[in-house]
Design an enzyme around this catalytic site. Structure first.
Site, short mmCIF file in Angstrom:
data_model
loop_
_atom_site.label_atom_id
_atom_site.label_comp_id
_atom_site.label_asym_id
_atom_site.label_seq_id
_atom_site.Cartn_x
_atom_site.Cartn_y
_atom_site.Cartn_z
N HIS A 129 -3.27 31.73 -4.89
CA HIS A 129 -2.06 30.92 -4.94
C HIS A 129 -1.79 30.27 -3.59
O HIS A 129 -1.48 29.07 -3.50
CB HIS A 129 -0.89 31.80 -5.36
CG HIS A 129 0.44 31.10 -5.34
ND1 HIS A 129 1.00 30.54 -6.47
CD2 HIS A 129 1.33 30.89 -4.34
CE1 HIS A 129 2.16 29.99 -6.15
NE2 HIS A 129 2.39 30.19 -4.85
N GLU A 130 -1.94 31.06 -2.51
CA GLU A 130 -1.68 30.52 -1.18
C GLU A 130 -2.75 29.53 -0.75
O GLU A 130 -2.44 28.50 -0.13
CB GLU A 130 -1.57 31.68 -0.17
CG GLU A 130 -0.38 32.59 -0.42
CD GLU A 130 0.93 31.81 -0.47
OE1 GLU A 130 1.17 30.96 0.42
OE2 GLU A 130 1.72 32.03 -1.41
N HIS A 133 -2.01 26.16 -2.14
CA HIS A 133 -1.04 25.36 -1.37
C HIS A 133 -1.76 24.56 -0.28
O HIS A 133 -1.43 23.40 -0.02
CB HIS A 133 0.00 26.28 -0.73
CG HIS A 133 1.11 26.69 -1.64
ND1 HIS A 133 1.87 25.79 -2.35
CD2 HIS A 133 1.60 27.93 -1.94
CE1 HIS A 133 2.78 26.44 -3.06
NE2 HIS A 133 2.65 27.74 -2.83
N GLU A 187 5.07 24.85 -6.60
CA GLU A 187 4.77 26.22 -6.99
C GLU A 187 3.94 26.25 -8.27
O GLU A 187 2.99 27.04 -8.39
CB GLU A 187 6.07 27.01 -7.19
CG GLU A 187 6.76 27.40 -5.90
CD GLU A 187 5.88 28.29 -5.04
OE1 GLU A 187 5.30 29.26 -5.57
OE2 GLU A 187 5.75 28.01 -3.85
#
Length: 256
Positions: A129-130, A133, A187
């Site tokens: 997930h990071e 980004h 997100e």
């Protein structure tokens, strides 16, 4: 306005999860990455001085191996990620947090692993997930939005010639990159891309649901995890992750 429109682009390929949104990117990627690198190094220096920077041992090797598998899949979304100077910092701290700064600077806190008793699949979802980004350049997008709103207009990026000026700017950029919350749209994009990255790397996509269930449970106390201060966990998010499974399960099965 013409310059802003010309600076709009999608930073990644859509992938199986179909992320294809044009972004405002008026700040050069190299300058944002430079400031992120300064901030990342400062973070690590402080952790090292406090005896909290983990550079070896079972936990470090576990995080390093998971991150390496995710990095191998990053070029699916943007080929230039294969040339990024990826770095990993594991910090021994009770914080339930993780991040990935522009250019592939990954930070994981032991607290999120230990407190939530994350499996490898779940940890891969958090890191994925990071990383997503960073691949989507959400940080650069937020800095560009801040520049457009004149929040960072007092500092001219091109004039950063001294280390003192770089450190000052790094602090301001870090506030935008790491402190200001991502939008719900960002997100959702990170959820989608992170899920596909992990699935392609051979991690069970079902863990994306279980890890956010753990996050939601951990947020019920008086002090919710720092990770959730910029990563809201709602029932709708878990429902969305559940709905995404069909798109990525075939990738997971192929990777296995």
């Amino acid at each position: 306005m013409a310059a802003a429109l010309a600076a709009c682009a999608s930073t990644t390929s859509p992938g199986a999860v179909d992320v294809d949104r044009r972004q405002l990117l008026i700040v050069p990627a190299e300058q944002v990455e430079q400031m992120a690198r300064v901030s990342f190094n400062e973070q690590n220096d402080k952790a090292r001085a406090a005896g909290k920077l983990v550079t070896q041992g079972p936990e470090y090797e576990r995080v390093r191996n998971i991150a390496a598998r995710l990095q191998q899949q990053a070029p699916v979304f943007r080929p230039d990620a294969a040339q990024w100077k990826w770095e990993l910092a594991l910090i021994d701290s009770p914080e339930l947090n993780a991040s990935c700064a522009p250019g592939g600077k990954i930070t994981v806190y032991t607290g999120i692993m230990r407190t939530l008793h994350l499996t490898d699949d779940e940890l891969a979802m958090v890191i994925g997930h990071e990383v997503a980004h960073a691949l989507r350049e959400h940080g650069r997008e937020r800095v560009s939005q801040a520049m457009a709103q004149n929040l960072l207009g007092s500092v001219v990026f091109g004039a950063l010639q001294t280390s003192e000026a770089q450190a000052k700017m790094a602090g301001q950029v870090a506030d935008v990159l790491l402190t200001l919350p991502n939008s719900r749209k960002n997100e959702t994009e990170a959820d989608k891309i992170g899920l596909e990255l992990a699935a392609r790397a051979g991690f069970n996509p079902a863990a994306a649901v279980s890890v956010w269930q753990k996050m939601a449970a951990a947020s019920t106390g008086a002090r919710p995890p720092e990770f959730l201060s910029t990563h809201p966990a709602h029932d709708s998010r878990i429902a969305e992750l559940t709905a995404m499974q069909a798109a990525v399960v075939p990738l997971y099965e192929a990777a296995r």
